[in-house]
Scaffold this motif. Structure first.
Motif, PDB file in Angstrom:
ATOM      1  N   MET A   1       0.847  -1.157   0.000  1.00  0.00           N
ATOM      2  CA  MET A   1       0.000   0.000   0.000  1.00  0.00           C
ATOM      3  C   MET A   1       0.899   1.227   0.000  1.00  0.00           C
ATOM      4  O   MET A   1       1.910   1.254   0.694  1.00  0.00           O
ATOM      5  N   SER A   2       0.524   2.180  -0.792  1.00  0.00           N
ATOM      6  CA  SER A   2       1.248   3.444  -0.794  1.00  0.00           C
ATOM      7  C   SER A   2       0.295   4.540  -1.241  1.00  0.00           C
ATOM      8  O   SER A   2      -0.833   4.266  -1.652  1.00  0.00           O
ATOM      9  N   VAL A   3       0.762   5.770  -1.189  1.00  0.00           N
ATOM     10  CA  VAL A   3      -0.056   6.884  -1.645  1.00  0.00           C
ATOM     11  C   VAL A   3      -0.148   6.911  -3.169  1.00  0.00           C
ATOM     12  O   VAL A   3      -0.931   7.670  -3.729  1.00  0.00           O
ATOM     13  N   SER A  31      -3.965   1.413  -2.853  1.00  0.00           N
ATOM     14  CA  SER A  31      -3.628   2.827  -2.877  1.00  0.00           C
ATOM     15  C   SER A  31      -4.159   3.505  -1.617  1.00  0.00           C
ATOM     16  O   SER A  31      -5.304   3.312  -1.224  1.00  0.00           O
ATOM     17  N   ASP A  32      -3.309   4.293  -0.992  1.00  0.00           N
ATOM     18  CA  ASP A  32      -3.659   5.038   0.225  1.00  0.00           C
ATOM     19  C   ASP A  32      -3.604   6.539  -0.084  1.00  0.00           C
ATOM     20  O   ASP A  32      -2.900   7.292   0.564  1.00  0.00           O
ATOM     21  N   GLY A  35      -3.010   9.319   2.448  1.00  0.00           N
ATOM     22  CA  GLY A  35      -2.220   8.817   3.564  1.00  0.00           C
ATOM     23  C   GLY A  35      -2.976   8.486   4.838  1.00  0.00           C
ATOM     24  O   GLY A  35      -2.383   8.439   5.919  1.00  0.00           O
ATOM     25  N   LYS A  36      -4.256   8.181   4.735  1.00  0.00           N
ATOM     26  CA  LYS A  36      -5.054   7.879   5.938  1.00  0.00           C
ATOM     27  C   LYS A  36      -4.522   6.654   6.693  1.00  0.00           C
ATOM     28  O   LYS A  36      -4.333   6.686   7.903  1.00  0.00           O
ATOM     29  N   VAL A  37      -4.266   5.573   5.955  1.00  0.00           N
ATOM     30  CA  VAL A  37      -3.757   4.350   6.591  1.00  0.00           C
ATOM     31  C   VAL A  37      -2.321   4.567   7.055  1.00  0.00           C
ATOM     32  O   VAL A  37      -1.942   4.172   8.163  1.00  0.00           O
ATOM     33  N   GLY A  38      -1.514   5.215   6.215  1.00  0.00           N
ATOM     34  CA  GLY A  38      -0.128   5.510   6.590  1.00  0.00           C
ATOM     35  C   GLY A  38      -0.040   6.333   7.861  1.00  0.00           C
ATOM     36  O   GLY A  38       0.864   6.130   8.687  1.00  0.00           O
ATOM     37  N   TYR A  44       3.216   8.016   7.375  1.00  0.00           N
ATOM     38  CA  TYR A  44       2.859   9.067   6.421  1.00  0.00           C
ATOM     39  C   TYR A  44       3.457  10.398   6.854  1.00  0.00           C
ATOM     40  O   TYR A  44       3.307  10.811   8.002  1.00  0.00           O
ATOM     41  N   GLU A  51       4.768   8.481   2.028  1.00  0.00           N
ATOM     42  CA  GLU A  51       4.946   7.558   3.144  1.00  0.00           C
ATOM     43  C   GLU A  51       6.369   7.014   3.136  1.00  0.00           C
ATOM     44  O   GLU A  51       6.933   6.765   2.065  1.00  0.00           O
TER      45      GLU A  51
END
Length: 132
Positions: A1-3, A31-32, A35-38, A44, A51
């Motif tokens: 997962m990344s931005v 896809s994040d 950056g919510k998950v990061g 993030y 991230e």
């Protein structure tokens, strides 16, 4: 997962990862955007909108079993990630009756956790694991 977008992930997999890992990455890349998950995992950077490189191994129950966070100039070891996932899967499937010593690989000796093992792990590591 990344931005990065799913399109960037596809390009990354098709042009890079598939050349490093036979057949490409065997799981979906997410896809994040934003950056919510990061942010939840502390990787993030809101200021730059990217991230840092974090790897989180999360079991089927949603519990983080392992993680590694690296600064962007340092690359990750995909083979080590796969090895660790296999080790966590083996331990989970055995319901904790087996453990994997440092450097364990599929097909190698596992450990049987018990008080008798304390102080003797090195013997197994020395005979079956050393610098494979």
């Amino acid at each position: 997962m990344s931005v990065d977008s799913v399109f960037v992930h596809k390009m990354w997999n098709d042009n890079e990862l598939s050349k490093m890992v036979k057949g490409g990455v065997p799981f979906p890349m997410l896809s994040d955007g934003g950056g919510k998950v990061g942010t939840m995992y502390g990787v993030y950077d809101d200021e730059s909108g990217v991230e840092t490189r974090g790897r989180f191994i999360i079991d089927p129950d949603g519990k983080v079993q392992g993680y590694e966070v690296l600064t962007p100039p340092v690359g990750r070891n995909v083979s080590e990630t796969f090895r660790q996932v296999q080790a966590f899967q083996l331990v989970r499937e055995s319901k904790g009756t087996q453990a994997t010593p440092s450097g364990w690989k599929p097909g190698k000796m596992t450990l049987k956790p018990s008080p008798d093992l304390v102080g003797k792990v090195w013997e197994v590591w020395k005979t079956d694991m050393a610098f494979d």
